[in-house]
Structure formats: structure tokens, C-alpha cells
Design a protein around this motif. Structure first.
Motif, short mmCIF file in Angstrom:
data_model
loop_
_atom_site.label_atom_id
_atom_site.label_comp_id
_atom_site.label_asym_id
_atom_site.label_seq_id
_atom_site.Cartn_x
_atom_site.Cartn_y
_atom_site.Cartn_z
N ARG A 109 0.78 -1.26 -0.08
CA ARG A 109 0.02 -0.02 -0.04
C ARG A 109 0.85 1.20 0.10
N GLU A 110 1.89 1.11 0.58
CA GLU A 110 2.79 2.51 0.90
C GLU A 110 3.51 2.93 -0.47
N ALA A 111 4.02 1.55 -1.03
CA ALA A 111 4.62 1.72 -2.67
C ALA A 111 3.61 2.19 -3.70
N PHE A 112 2.46 1.60 -3.60
CA PHE A 112 1.34 2.12 -4.55
C PHE A 112 0.92 3.50 -4.43
N GLN A 113 0.94 3.88 -3.09
CA GLN A 113 0.29 5.33 -2.74
C GLN A 113 1.39 6.32 -3.23
N GLU A 114 2.87 5.92 -3.01
CA GLU A 114 3.78 6.84 -3.53
C GLU A 114 3.77 6.83 -5.07
N VAL A 115 3.27 5.85 -5.81
CA VAL A 115 3.44 5.77 -7.33
C VAL A 115 2.12 6.82 -7.70
N TYR A 116 0.92 6.46 -6.84
CA TYR A 116 -0.10 7.25 -7.12
C TYR A 116 0.15 8.82 -7.01
N GLU A 117 0.76 9.19 -5.91
CA GLU A 117 1.17 10.68 -5.92
C GLU A 117 1.92 11.07 -7.13
N ASN A 159 1.29 11.10 -15.34
CA ASN A 159 1.36 9.98 -15.91
C ASN A 159 0.13 8.84 -15.75
N ARG A 160 -0.71 8.86 -16.78
CA ARG A 160 -1.76 8.23 -16.61
C ARG A 160 -1.95 6.90 -16.29
N LYS A 161 -0.96 6.29 -17.02
CA LYS A 161 -0.87 4.67 -16.99
C LYS A 161 -0.65 4.48 -15.58
N TYR A 162 0.62 4.81 -14.92
CA TYR A 162 0.68 4.52 -13.58
C TYR A 162 -0.20 4.92 -12.52
N LYS A 163 -0.99 6.08 -12.97
CA LYS A 163 -2.17 6.53 -11.99
C LYS A 163 -3.15 5.47 -11.96
N ILE A 164 -3.65 5.16 -13.04
CA ILE A 164 -4.78 4.17 -13.18
C ILE A 164 -4.34 2.83 -12.63
N LEU A 165 -2.95 2.37 -12.74
CA LEU A 165 -2.74 0.88 -12.30
C LEU A 165 -2.46 1.14 -10.64
N ILE A 180 -8.52 -2.00 -18.36
CA ILE A 180 -8.43 -2.73 -19.51
C ILE A 180 -8.65 -1.76 -20.80
N PRO A 181 -9.48 -0.96 -20.75
CA PRO A 181 -9.74 -0.06 -21.79
C PRO A 181 -8.65 0.80 -22.12
N TYR A 182 -7.70 1.31 -21.14
CA TYR A 182 -6.65 2.28 -21.27
C TYR A 182 -5.46 1.63 -21.92
N GLU A 212 -13.78 -6.31 -5.10
CA GLU A 212 -14.86 -6.36 -5.78
C GLU A 212 -15.00 -5.06 -6.55
N LYS A 213 -14.77 -4.08 -5.82
CA LYS A 213 -14.54 -2.39 -6.58
C LYS A 213 -13.58 -2.50 -7.61
N SER A 214 -12.48 -3.12 -7.16
CA SER A 214 -11.26 -3.27 -8.02
C SER A 214 -11.61 -3.81 -9.42
N LEU A 215 -12.46 -5.01 -9.40
CA LEU A 215 -12.65 -5.85 -10.40
C LEU A 215 -13.41 -4.72 -11.33
N ALA A 216 -14.43 -4.03 -10.90
CA ALA A 216 -15.18 -3.13 -11.74
C ALA A 216 -14.32 -2.07 -12.29
N TYR A 217 -13.40 -1.64 -11.70
CA TYR A 217 -12.56 -0.68 -12.16
C TYR A 217 -11.53 -1.43 -13.18
N THR A 218 -11.20 -2.56 -12.99
CA THR A 218 -10.35 -2.93 -13.92
C THR A 218 -11.19 -2.93 -15.28
N GLU A 219 -12.32 -3.54 -15.33
CA GLU A 219 -13.16 -3.63 -16.78
C GLU A 219 -13.39 -2.22 -17.12
N SER A 220 -13.86 -1.10 -16.21
CA SER A 220 -14.23 0.15 -16.87
C SER A 220 -12.99 0.96 -17.13
N LYS A 221 -11.80 0.70 -16.42
CA LYS A 221 -10.89 1.82 -16.66
C LYS A 221 -9.36 1.05 -17.11
#
Length: 406
Positions: free
Chosen positions: A321-329, A336-342, A365-367, A354-363
């Protein structure tokens, strides 16, 4: 040396009219013909005109030899990846820019300048230089034309236009007599094939480049070629060869104190260890890479993201979580849209799968479908959703993602 245009250049620079310069030496029409190169003046006339302009002819001819040597030096510094030394030579060449257009070194200098700008990744300036040279290419010699095509291809690689760059590099045949090291040509062909995910060809050209660099004792470029080989051995699942490449790279880069290259070597060794499921070793190399990256740029971002993935695989959720939070910020800061989404996907997954699965499908994979094509990362998300839909009995959706994988 084109003396007519040279005389005209210095006359205009000093604010003299043709009448003022010609007075007592020759007629104005005669001077006009000399300046346009439609008539050659005799040695005495030329000497008197240059003397009135305060131009030392012997000094100019000596400068032409010096310019030629400096152009050769600049190309050599770039060949051997001597960044600071190339800057010094380029500054010396700039002192002669007022003379160069009147010498036989004009095109060799302008091509060397283009190569320097591409080498320094000053891509806006390189584009202006390309536009200038493109207007003159009809009068290039065959080797100059081949060199121009090669330099344009390298520039395209740096801009991410890989297919066109690969096509251009492929059009430069062995008989082109290109005034560039064969190792450089093979090396950039290997880069093109790497980015186009053709590791077999990349390994072939990488080995040819390595052989040339070894014959030239070009130690920095040997390291660069071995890096390419290590990356492509990894992608080709030739893990033993990849491991040997990176061990050799680490040993020699540390010995040569290649601090700029070491972060990239450590990162790629970390990626190899990840592929081998040696997660503790992967973390070690990724952390070593990150510790040497002083700038929070895209490379730093990708290394931190890789660390997050490993901690997730090790079920160290808090560290992930700490690593991904740093990546997000950081991805927001770098736009960098790609790593913001990932990174957002993984943060969401840690809180609510469950929410992450919906996000995978809507955001996600399309990206990835739009930007990356059928990448390894994208296939991983296809498998994730396919497995999810199989578990809940939605076989129509599961088949949809299985078909995308195939």
C-alpha cells in the motif's frame, strides 16, 4: 573553401558596399561575379580583397582543417558515449559557425550537429536541425544521405515512433558506406526490435552490436549492448543467459563506477528475479535501483511500482500500500496516466477487491488496450477477469476474455 561567398559574408558583416570594397582593386561588376561564384578572381585580387576586409587567408584555411578534426572528434566522443567531452567539442565548433558555411565541411558539420542534438535528447532543437537538413538532402552524397536516415531513425526511437524507425534502419544496407560505426547501427536496430517486442531479432542485432563494440574496446557501449541482451533474454525466457548478462553488467558497472547506468541494471536484474519468483532478491535489486535514482522521474516511478507488485506477491499488504500510494502521488505530479490508473487499481484492490474488478473492466483494460496493445500486463488483467467470471458462473463473459488472450 568558397572564397566568393566568404568575401560577401565579411563585406556585409563590416557594413561595406561593393563599391567601397572594390575601390582601387577591381570593378564592382567583377566583385559581384566573384561574390556569386560565377567568376574566380586571380590570387592577387582575392588577396587584396581579403586584406581590405582584415581576413587572414592562411588562418581561414588552417581553420578548415581544425573544423574537420573537431567534427571527427565530436563523432568519436558520441561513439564512446563521452557526454561531457562531447559538450566541450561542440562548444569549440560553435566558435567557427560563421566560417563553416563557406567551407567544404558544411554538410559533415550540420550532420554532426544533428547527431549531437539527438545524442543529448534535445529533441525540439533536433527537429529544427532535421528540417534544415531535409531541405538540402538532394545534394548529399550517398554516405551522407544514409547517415541522415540513420540519425532520423534514432530520433524517432527517442520519440517512441518505433515502427517507422525500424523500417528506416532496415533500409540502410551494408553497401551504403554509412559514416557511422556498425555497432551503433546494430545497437539501434536492436532497440527498435526490443520496443516492437521482437526479442529474437533484438538478440540477433544485440549480439552483432556487442561484437563490434568489443572490437572497438568501447566499454560503455559494451555495457549498453549487454543490457539489451539481458532484457531480451528475460522476455524470451532464456533466464540463465539473462542472469549471466546482468551479473556481468553489475560487476563491470560497479568497477567502472557507472552510476548513471547502475539503477537501470539493478532494475532489470530485479525484474528477472521477479520472473523467476525470487521475490526477496527482486526486492533487494529494486531497492538498490531506487536508492541510486536521485530524480523522481518515470524510471523512479516504474521501480517503485515494481516494488509494490513484489510486496503484494509476498502478502506484505502494508508495504505494498505504501509503495502504490507513492506511485499514485508521483504519477499525478508527472501526469503519467498509466501508472495513476494502475496504482489506483491496486490501492482499490487492497481495500475492496469487488470494486477493483469493476475498475479493471471500466478503466484499466480500456486504457491498456488503447495504449499498450496486447502487452503482458494487459493479458494478466484478461486472465484476472476471466477467472473471476468463471467463479461466479458468468461463462459468456469468461469466454470473452479468454478469446482476447488468444
Amino acid at each position: 573553401m568558397q572564397f566568393g561567398p566568404l568575401i560577401k559574408f565579411y563585406r556585409i558583416q563590416q557594413g561595406l558596399t561593393q563599391k567601397e570594397l572594390a575601390n582601387g582593386i577591381c570593378s564592382v561588376p567583377h566583385l559581384s561575379k566573384i561574390e556569386s561564384n560565377s567568376k574566380e578572381g586571380n590570387e592577387e585580387t582575392m588577396g587584396l580583397l581579403l586584406e581590405r576586409l582584415g581576413v587572414n587567408l592562411s588562418s581561414i584555411t588552417e581553420n578548415e582543417g581544425q573544423i574537420k578534426q573537431l567534427v571527427a572528434d565530436l563523432n568519436e566522443k558520441i561513439d564512446y558515449y563521452l557526454n561531457d567531452e562531447a559538450d566541450v567539442v561542440m562548444e569549440k565548433l560553435k566558435e567557427f559557425e560563421s566560417i563553416i558555411p563557406f567551407t567544404t565541411n558544411l554538410h559533415t558539420y550540420e550532420l554532426a550537429k544533428y547527431r549531437y542534438l539527438v545524442f543529448k535528447e534535445l529533441l525540439d532543437d533536433a527537429q529544427k536541425q532535421y528540417d534544415l537538413l531535409n531541405k538540402q538532402k538532394n545534394i548529399f552524397s550517398q554516405p551522407q544521405l544514409a547517415l541522415f536516415s540513420y540519425l532520423y531513425a534514432v530520433c524517432l526511437l527517442k520519440k517512441g515512433i518505433y515502427k517507422k524507425a525500424d523500417h528506416l534502419l532496415g533500409s540502410i544496407g551494408k553497401d551504403s558506406k554509412i559514416d557511422i560505426s556498425s555497432g551503433e547501427l546494430f545497437y539501434h536496430r536492436a532497440i527498435a526490435k526490443t520496443t516492437l517486442e521482437e526479442p529474437g531479432y533484438a538478440i540477433y542485432y544485440g549480439k552483432l552490436a556487442l561484437q563490434e563494440f568489443m572490437e572497438d574496446h568501447n566499454f560503455k557501449r559494451i555495457l549498453h549492448a549487454m543490457m539489451l541482451l539481458g532484457i531480451n533474454y528475460t522476455h524470451s525466457k532464456i533466464y540463465e543467459e539473462a542472469q549471466e548478462c546482468f551479473k556481468h553488467l553489475i560487476r563491470n558497472a560497479e568497477l567502472l563506477k557507472e552510476t548513471k547506468l547502475l539503477p537501470e541494471i539493478y532494475h532489470n536484474m530485479g525484474y528477472l528475479q521477479k520472473k523467476l519468483h525470487h521475490y526477496e532478491d527482486a526486492i533487494l535489486f529494486f531497492e538498490k535501483s531506487k536508492s541510486l535514482q536521485t530524480n523522481q522521474n518515470t524510471h523512479y516511478l516504474i521501480t517503485t511500482y515494481s516494488i509494490g507488485e513484489i510486496y503484494l506477491a509476498l502478502r506484505s499488504e502494508e508495504k505494498a500500500r505504501e509503495a502504490f500510494q507513492e506511485v499514485y502521488e508521483l504519477s499525478k505530479m508527472l501526469s503519467n496516466r498509466k501508472y495513476k490508473i494502475l496504482s489506483n487499481y491496486y490501492l482499490m484492490n487492497l481495500e475492496s477487491p469487488e470494486k477493483s474488478l469493476a475498475y479493471t473492466e471500466s478503466k484499466v483494460i480500456p486504457y491498456l488496450e488503447e495504449s499498450d496493445g496486447k502487452s503482458e500486463e494487459l493479458i494478466g488483467f484478461y486472465k484476472l477477469l476471466s477467472n473471476h467470471y468463471q467463479k461466479i458462473g458468468r461463462f459468456d463473459q469468461a469466454v470473452k476474455y479468454i478469446e482476447k488472450i488468444n
